[in-house]
Design a protein around this motif. Structure first.
Motif, PDB file in Angstrom:
ATOM      1  N   VAL A   1       0.854  -1.190   0.000  1.00  0.00           N
ATOM      2  CA  VAL A   1       0.000   0.000   0.000  1.00  0.00           C
ATOM      3  C   VAL A   1       0.889   1.240   0.000  1.00  0.00           C
ATOM      4  CG1 VAL A   1      -1.850   1.215   1.206  1.00  0.00           C
ATOM      5  CG2 VAL A   1      -1.716  -1.282   1.323  1.00  0.00           C
ATOM      6  N   GLU A   2       0.591   2.175  -0.867  1.00  0.00           N
ATOM      7  CA  GLU A   2       1.357   3.425  -0.899  1.00  0.00           C
ATOM      8  C   GLU A   2       1.063   4.231   0.364  1.00  0.00           C
ATOM      9  OE1 GLU A   2       3.641   3.927  -3.108  1.00  0.00           O
ATOM     10  OE2 GLU A   2       3.081   2.137  -4.257  1.00  0.00           O
ATOM     11  N   GLU A   3       2.103   4.698   1.028  1.00  0.00           N
ATOM     12  CA  GLU A   3       1.923   5.368   2.315  1.00  0.00           C
ATOM     13  C   GLU A   3       1.130   6.660   2.221  1.00  0.00           C
ATOM     14  OE1 GLU A   3       5.413   5.753   4.694  1.00  0.00           O
ATOM     15  OE2 GLU A   3       5.863   3.598   4.637  1.00  0.00           O
ATOM     16  N   GLU A   4       1.161   7.302   1.058  1.00  0.00           N
ATOM     17  CA  GLU A   4       0.400   8.549   0.931  1.00  0.00           C
ATOM     18  C   GLU A   4      -1.110   8.292   0.991  1.00  0.00           C
ATOM     19  OE1 GLU A   4       0.770  10.224  -3.196  1.00  0.00           O
ATOM     20  OE2 GLU A   4       2.059   8.472  -3.432  1.00  0.00           O
ATOM     21  N   SER A   5      -1.517   7.019   0.814  1.00  0.00           N
ATOM     22  CA  SER A   5      -2.938   6.688   0.899  1.00  0.00           C
ATOM     23  C   SER A   5      -3.358   6.285   2.306  1.00  0.00           C
ATOM     24  CB  SER A   5      -3.264   5.535  -0.057  1.00  0.00           C
ATOM     25  OG  SER A   5      -2.730   4.304   0.410  1.00  0.00           O
ATOM     26  N   LEU A   6      -2.420   6.246   3.229  1.00  0.00           N
ATOM     27  CA  LEU A   6      -2.709   5.852   4.606  1.00  0.00           C
ATOM     28  C   LEU A   6      -3.009   7.077   5.472  1.00  0.00           C
ATOM     29  CD1 LEU A   6       0.047   3.125   5.079  1.00  0.00           C
ATOM     30  CD2 LEU A   6      -2.356   2.805   4.477  1.00  0.00           C
ATOM     31  N   PRO A   7      -3.807   6.917   6.531  1.00  0.00           N
ATOM     32  CA  PRO A   7      -4.375   5.658   7.010  1.00  0.00           C
ATOM     33  C   PRO A   7      -5.603   5.237   6.212  1.00  0.00           C
ATOM     34  CG  PRO A   7      -5.117   7.439   8.406  1.00  0.00           C
ATOM     35  CD  PRO A   7      -4.155   8.049   7.418  1.00  0.00           C
ATOM     36  N   ARG A   8      -5.830   3.944   6.161  1.00  0.00           N
ATOM     37  CA  ARG A   8      -7.096   3.397   5.672  1.00  0.00           C
ATOM     38  C   ARG A   8      -7.928   3.059   6.908  1.00  0.00           C
ATOM     39  NH1 ARG A   8      -6.302   1.052   0.421  1.00  0.00           N
ATOM     40  NH2 ARG A   8      -4.700   2.307  -0.624  1.00  0.00           N
ATOM     41  N   ARG A   9      -9.131   3.560   6.939  1.00  0.00           N
ATOM     42  CA  ARG A   9     -10.015   3.333   8.096  1.00  0.00           C
ATOM     43  C   ARG A   9     -11.315   2.701   7.608  1.00  0.00           C
ATOM     44  NH1 ARG A   9      -8.411   9.144   9.688  1.00  0.00           N
ATOM     45  NH2 ARG A   9      -6.678   8.816  11.166  1.00  0.00           N
ATOM     46  N   TYR A  10     -11.657   1.556   8.188  1.00  0.00           N
ATOM     47  CA  TYR A  10     -12.819   0.791   7.760  1.00  0.00           C
ATOM     48  C   TYR A  10     -13.743   0.515   8.936  1.00  0.00           C
ATOM     49  CZ  TYR A  10      -9.794  -0.148   3.727  1.00  0.00           C
ATOM     50  OH  TYR A  10      -8.971  -0.019   2.638  1.00  0.00           O
ATOM     51  N   ALA A  11     -15.046   0.487   8.647  1.00  0.00           N
ATOM     52  CA  ALA A  11     -16.053   0.136   9.654  1.00  0.00           C
ATOM     53  C   ALA A  11     -17.024  -0.864   9.051  1.00  0.00           C
ATOM     54  CB  ALA A  11     -16.812   1.377  10.118  1.00  0.00           C
ATOM     55  N   ALA A  12     -17.388  -1.862   9.861  1.00  0.00           N
ATOM     56  CA  ALA A  12     -18.351  -2.865   9.395  1.00  0.00           C
ATOM     57  C   ALA A  12     -19.249  -3.279  10.546  1.00  0.00           C
ATOM     58  CB  ALA A  12     -17.630  -4.081   8.834  1.00  0.00           C
ATOM     59  N   LEU A  13     -20.528  -3.458  10.233  1.00  0.00           N
ATOM     60  CA  LEU A  13     -21.487  -4.018  11.185  1.00  0.00           C
ATOM     61  C   LEU A  13     -21.745  -5.449  10.751  1.00  0.00           C
ATOM     62  CD1 LEU A  13     -23.649  -3.974  13.425  1.00  0.00           C
ATOM     63  CD2 LEU A  13     -25.215  -2.946  11.751  1.00  0.00           C
ATOM     64  N   THR A  14     -21.327  -6.405  11.570  1.00  0.00           N
ATOM     65  CA  THR A  14     -21.467  -7.809  11.193  1.00  0.00           C
ATOM     66  C   THR A  14     -21.955  -8.642  12.375  1.00  0.00           C
ATOM     67  OG1 THR A  14     -19.224  -8.461  11.847  1.00  0.00           O
ATOM     68  CG2 THR A  14     -19.517  -7.633   9.600  1.00  0.00           C
ATOM     69  N   TYR A  15     -22.461  -9.810  12.049  1.00  0.00           N
ATOM     70  CA  TYR A  15     -22.609 -10.837  13.061  1.00  0.00           C
ATOM     71  C   TYR A  15     -21.216 -11.354  13.410  1.00  0.00           C
ATOM     72  CZ  TYR A  15     -27.694 -11.266  12.690  1.00  0.00           C
ATOM     73  OH  TYR A  15     -29.041 -11.029  12.730  1.00  0.00           O
ATOM     74  N   CYS A  16     -21.034 -11.697  14.661  1.00  0.00           N
ATOM     75  CA  CYS A  16     -19.792 -12.289  15.144  1.00  0.00           C
ATOM     76  C   CYS A  16     -20.145 -13.586  15.865  1.00  0.00           C
ATOM     77  CB  CYS A  16     -19.065 -11.345  16.106  1.00  0.00           C
ATOM     78  SG  CYS A  16     -18.719  -9.717  15.410  1.00  0.00           S
ATOM     79  N   PHE A  17     -19.260 -14.560  15.802  1.00  0.00           N
ATOM     80  CA  PHE A  17     -19.534 -15.883  16.355  1.00  0.00           C
ATOM     81  C   PHE A  17     -18.366 -16.340  17.212  1.00  0.00           C
ATOM     82  CE2 PHE A  17     -21.623 -15.277  12.318  1.00  0.00           C
ATOM     83  CZ  PHE A  17     -22.927 -15.688  12.562  1.00  0.00           C
TER      84      PHE A  17
END
Length: 424
Positions: free
Chosen positions: A243-259
């Motif tokens: 990943v090119e550092e100029e594109s960081l940080p990458r921040r992700y959010a997800a709503l999922t079921y967890c088991f």
């Protein structure tokens, strides 16, 4: 996962990190395997070099009409030896990789030393626990009295540690998840992602749940696994990538079921929704540069705290000690919400910094702008928040003497304007 070169450069520091987790020194055994691996590589290179030279000598001998049998025999012997060396190198490399894969991450310097959760250090508190002029009830008593929380029906369907939610409580749980996602994406810049809940083994190896914690997971008949958290899928989005550092940080959010199998939870929280096999959670994951890792953890804690503050729920933040720290993490902050029915704080979010431990396991690297060399990223994760436990906290904090539950102001738009949940 550790870099064997770093262990080679400073074995004492590596062993000191393990000692803080209550583990015996391992550097000597690991470096012995490493030395054997490197010796085999060197011997194979020398044998290959000699084989190449002898092959050329065969050609010259034949061209000159000389007897080349001795050289032919030598080349044949070297071919056999090379196969033996490669097989032995592969065996030793597998041993080394497996030994490294089972080792926990090294705690950050400022992580408090301690044996278990009793040695965790409180950092701060926010809000005042709700006061009542009656004896507050726990969430399961409230939910069952409302006729909207059914553990018996869930047990008939699936066994223990499941729940069926109905009516307004089911909508309240959905509202909480949507509210959390909206805050994290609109206010805090996380990109919403929908991911699978079934993954392959290498994804769980990448984030560190495998091989050590297989008993905590559910496995399907086709050798896939149900995710214990969307940390697994979100962090693995960039596995085997640069990943090119100029594109960081990458921040992700997800709503999922967890088991989670809750293998070690026998006898704990057997009533209610505190410890379930299946639950919803909004997960926050960041991929960033090594320099930004620690600051990103502080930011992520604030993102999780914001949800509780908007809901008006009292909480505290604690730093986990070495004895309570997850195996893959360098540092973890737990956010514990006040549960009025239990009259104590309970964990509702863990926000963790893994350093480059997970990135090494999944070969996730970043590259500074204008440079050819790469380095391993830092990864972080945290709950923003666990939806079921937030539902519990809301129910208990907003309960009335008649058993009804007021809807927090910020959730009313998600509830169609409903102001109070009462028995129908």
């Amino acid at each position: 996962m550790f870099d064997i070169k770093a262990i080679r450069d400073n074995p004492a520091a590596f062993d000191a990190g393990l000692a803080r987790r209550g583990l015996e020194p391992r550097s000597a055994d690991l470096l012995d395997l490493d030395a054997r691996r490197r010796a085999l590589i060197t011997e194979a290179q020398e044998a290959q070099s000699r084989r190449n030279a002898a092959s050329k000598d065969i050609g010259r001998a034949k061209k000159a009409g000389e007897d080349a049998q001795a050289l032919i025999d030598e080349v044949a012997g070297l071919k056999t030896r090379l196969a033996e060396l490669e097989a032995e190198r592969d065996r030793v490399e597998t041993q080394l990789t497996e030994a490294l894969a089972w080792l926990p991450n090294t705690p950050a310097d400022d992580v408090p030393d301690g044996a278990d959760e009793n040695d965790n250090v409180e950092l701060r508190r926010w809000g005042t626990p709700a006061a009542f002029d009656f004896e507050p009830r726990e969430h399961f008593a409230l939910g069952e009295a409302l006729g909207q929380m059914d553990f018996e029906a869930a047990a008939a369907l699936s066994g223990s540690r499941f729940v069926v939610l109905k009516g307004a409580l089911a909508r309240l749980e959905r509202a909480l998840g949507q509210f959390m996602l909206d805050v994290q994406t609109a206010d805090h810049g996380y990109e919403e992602v929908t991911t699978p809940v079934l993954v392959r083994e290498d994804a769980l190896f990448g984030t560190g749940q495998l091989p050590k914690f297989a008993d905590d997971l559910f496995r399907t008949t086709d050798d896939r696994w149900l995710i214990p958290t969307a940390e697994v899928t979100l962090t693995n989005l960039h596995r085997e990538q640069i990943v090119e550092e100029e594109s960081l940080p990458r921040r992700y959010a997800a709503l999922t079921y967890c088991f989670r199998s809750e293998a070690g939870a026998a006898g704990r929280d057997t009533r209610g929704m505190i410890r379930q096999h299946q639950f919803n959670k909004v997960e926050l994951v960041s991929v960033t540069t090594p320099e930004a890792g620690e600051a990103e953890q502080e930011r992520k804690v604030g993102c999780a705290e914001a949800i509780l503050q908007k809901l008006g729920l009292a909480y505290r933040v604690v730093s986990l000690c070495t004895g309570d720290l997850g195996a893959t993490m360098r540092r973890t902050y737990d956010i514990e919400v006040w549960l009025a029915g239990q009259q104590r704080y309970r964990e509702i979010s863990s926000v963790s910094w893994a350093g480059d431990y997970q990135a090494r396991r999944m070969n996730l690297r970043c590259r500074p702008k204008g440079e050819r060399e790469t380095r391993f990223c830092h990864t972080l994760n945290g709950s923003g928040l666990a939806v079921g436990r937030t539902l519990i906290a809301v129910m208990e904090a907003y309960q009335a003497a008649d058993g009804s539950i007021a809807v927090p102001e910020v959730l009313k738009p998600y509830m169609g304007g409903l102001e109070r949940i009462a028995a129908s």
